[in-house]
Scaffold this motif. Structure first.
Motif, PDB file in Angstrom:
ATOM      1  N   TRP A  90       0.826  -1.204   0.000  1.00  0.00           N
ATOM      2  CA  TRP A  90       0.000   0.000   0.000  1.00  0.00           C
ATOM      3  C   TRP A  90       0.864   1.259   0.000  1.00  0.00           C
ATOM      4  CZ3 TRP A  90      -1.119   3.426   4.278  1.00  0.00           C
ATOM      5  CH2 TRP A  90      -2.139   4.342   4.001  1.00  0.00           C
ATOM      6  N   LEU A  91       1.901   1.282   0.836  1.00  0.00           N
ATOM      7  CA  LEU A  91       2.808   2.436   0.872  1.00  0.00           C
ATOM      8  C   LEU A  91       3.530   2.615  -0.463  1.00  0.00           C
ATOM      9  CD1 LEU A  91       4.352   2.094   4.441  1.00  0.00           C
ATOM     10  CD2 LEU A  91       2.762   3.850   3.639  1.00  0.00           C
ATOM     11  N   ARG A  92       3.976   1.511  -1.055  1.00  0.00           N
ATOM     12  CA  ARG A  92       4.646   1.576  -2.355  1.00  0.00           C
ATOM     13  C   ARG A  92       3.692   2.129  -3.416  1.00  0.00           C
ATOM     14  NH1 ARG A  92       5.688  -3.506  -2.963  1.00  0.00           N
ATOM     15  NH2 ARG A  92       7.454  -3.478  -1.549  1.00  0.00           N
ATOM     16  N   GLU A  93       2.448   1.686  -3.379  1.00  0.00           N
ATOM     17  CA  GLU A  93       1.434   2.148  -4.328  1.00  0.00           C
ATOM     18  C   GLU A  93       1.166   3.642  -4.154  1.00  0.00           C
ATOM     19  OE1 GLU A  93      -3.224   1.196  -4.842  1.00  0.00           O
ATOM     20  OE2 GLU A  93      -1.900  -0.556  -4.699  1.00  0.00           O
ATOM     21  N   ILE A  94       1.058   4.110  -2.938  1.00  0.00           N
ATOM     22  CA  ILE A  94       0.831   5.536  -2.678  1.00  0.00           C
ATOM     23  C   ILE A  94       2.020   6.366  -3.164  1.00  0.00           C
ATOM     24  CG2 ILE A  94       0.663   7.263  -0.829  1.00  0.00           C
ATOM     25  CD1 ILE A  94      -1.092   5.314   0.675  1.00  0.00           C
ATOM     26  N   ARG A  95       3.223   5.876  -2.909  1.00  0.00           N
ATOM     27  CA  ARG A  95       4.422   6.600  -3.368  1.00  0.00           C
ATOM     28  C   ARG A  95       4.473   6.657  -4.890  1.00  0.00           C
ATOM     29  NH1 ARG A  95       7.471   3.168   0.673  1.00  0.00           N
ATOM     30  NH2 ARG A  95       7.400   4.403   2.579  1.00  0.00           N
ATOM     31  N   ASP A  96       4.105   5.554  -5.541  1.00  0.00           N
ATOM     32  CA  ASP A  96       4.104   5.520  -7.014  1.00  0.00           C
ATOM     33  C   ASP A  96       3.090   6.494  -7.604  1.00  0.00           C
ATOM     34  OD1 ASP A  96       6.065   3.600  -6.959  1.00  0.00           O
ATOM     35  OD2 ASP A  96       4.695   1.914  -7.344  1.00  0.00           O
ATOM     36  N   GLN A  97       1.983   6.701  -6.918  1.00  0.00           N
ATOM     37  CA  GLN A  97       0.936   7.589  -7.407  1.00  0.00           C
ATOM     38  C   GLN A  97       1.189   9.055  -7.071  1.00  0.00           C
ATOM     39  OE1 GLN A  97      -2.691   6.067  -5.786  1.00  0.00           O
ATOM     40  NE2 GLN A  97      -2.634   4.219  -7.022  1.00  0.00           N
ATOM     41  N   ALA A  98       2.119   9.285  -6.173  1.00  0.00           N
ATOM     42  CA  ALA A  98       2.380  10.680  -5.766  1.00  0.00           C
ATOM     43  C   ALA A  98       3.040  11.426  -6.919  1.00  0.00           C
ATOM     44  CB  ALA A  98       3.289  10.686  -4.541  1.00  0.00           C
ATOM     45  N   PHE A  99       2.640  12.666  -7.084  1.00  0.00           N
ATOM     46  CA  PHE A  99       3.211  13.492  -8.132  1.00  0.00           C
ATOM     47  C   PHE A  99       3.595  14.824  -7.495  1.00  0.00           C
ATOM     48  CE2 PHE A  99       2.778  16.835 -11.318  1.00  0.00           C
ATOM     49  CZ  PHE A  99       3.689  16.395 -12.267  1.00  0.00           C
ATOM     50  N   ILE A 100       4.834  15.151  -7.605  1.00  0.00           N
ATOM     51  CA  ILE A 100       5.316  16.420  -7.055  1.00  0.00           C
ATOM     52  C   ILE A 100       5.913  17.230  -8.191  1.00  0.00           C
ATOM     53  CG2 ILE A 100       6.937  17.513  -5.463  1.00  0.00           C
ATOM     54  CD1 ILE A 100       6.752  14.936  -3.778  1.00  0.00           C
ATOM     55  N   GLU A 101       5.458  18.419  -8.344  1.00  0.00           N
ATOM     56  CA  GLU A 101       5.974  19.305  -9.365  1.00  0.00           C
ATOM     57  C   GLU A 101       6.697  20.449  -8.658  1.00  0.00           C
ATOM     58  OE1 GLU A 101       4.450  22.138 -13.033  1.00  0.00           O
ATOM     59  OE2 GLU A 101       3.077  20.736 -12.074  1.00  0.00           O
ATOM     60  N   ILE A 102       7.947  20.617  -9.017  1.00  0.00           N
ATOM     61  CA  ILE A 102       8.733  21.705  -8.432  1.00  0.00           C
ATOM     62  C   ILE A 102       8.684  22.880  -9.413  1.00  0.00           C
ATOM     63  CG2 ILE A 102      11.003  22.439  -7.631  1.00  0.00           C
ATOM     64  CD1 ILE A 102      11.515  19.466  -6.953  1.00  0.00           C
ATOM     65  N   ILE A 103       8.216  24.002  -8.923  1.00  0.00           N
ATOM     66  CA  ILE A 103       8.098  25.199  -9.760  1.00  0.00           C
ATOM     67  C   ILE A 103       9.190  26.183  -9.332  1.00  0.00           C
ATOM     68  CG2 ILE A 103       6.624  27.120 -10.406  1.00  0.00           C
ATOM     69  CD1 ILE A 103       4.231  25.302  -9.760  1.00  0.00           C
ATOM     70  N   ALA A 104      10.016  26.542 -10.299  1.00  0.00           N
ATOM     71  CA  ALA A 104      11.078  27.500  -9.998  1.00  0.00           C
ATOM     72  C   ALA A 104      10.481  28.886  -9.794  1.00  0.00           C
ATOM     73  CB  ALA A 104      12.102  27.537 -11.134  1.00  0.00           C
ATOM     74  N   GLU A 105      11.012  29.597  -8.843  1.00  0.00           N
ATOM     75  CA  GLU A 105      10.528  30.955  -8.563  1.00  0.00           C
ATOM     76  C   GLU A 105      11.112  31.966  -9.492  1.00  0.00           C
ATOM     77  OE1 GLU A 105      10.711  32.033  -4.439  1.00  0.00           O
ATOM     78  OE2 GLU A 105      10.334  30.001  -3.875  1.00  0.00           O
TER      79      GLU A 105
END
Length: 105
Positions: A90-105
């Motif tokens: 379950w933790l692996r699945e949640i991590r795989d689905q996580a999407f983080i977008e880093i926006i430069a300032e």
């Protein structure tokens, strides 16, 4: 060190029979009352967090070697192992689905 396993009577379920159980699973006051009894002896009425009780200590034994106990222990071992695997999946699945977008300032 093995704890005494106690057989007690007078619960609402199963006609009062609690079966063989480690006294540590019970309310502290219930456990204390059991500890005072000799085999075959009844307690005076006493109160626990679950209500009023009168208990008869039917028998003592040092280890619960019944077939049901063995099955319960085996089930618990398998359940704990499977639960740990499922949590990891379950933790692996949640991590795989996580999407983080880093926006430069």
């Amino acid at each position: 060190m093995l704890k005494n396993i106690l057989k007690t009577q007078y619960s609402a379920l199963k006609g009062g029979e609690l079966g063989w159980a480690n006294p540590d699973i019970y309310d502290d006051n219930f456990k204390a009352q059991l500890g005072k009894l000799e085999v075959g002896e009844y307690s005076a009425p006493f109160r626990s967090q679950f209500g009023w009780h009168v208990v008869q200590l039917m028998e003592n034994r040092t280890a619960d070697a019944t077939e049901k106990s063995k099955q319960d222990r085996a089930y618990q071992i398998l359940y704990n192992r499977k639960f740990a695997e499922e949590v990891e999946n379950w933790l692996r699945e949640i991590r795989d689905q996580a999407f983080i977008e880093i926006i430069a300032e």
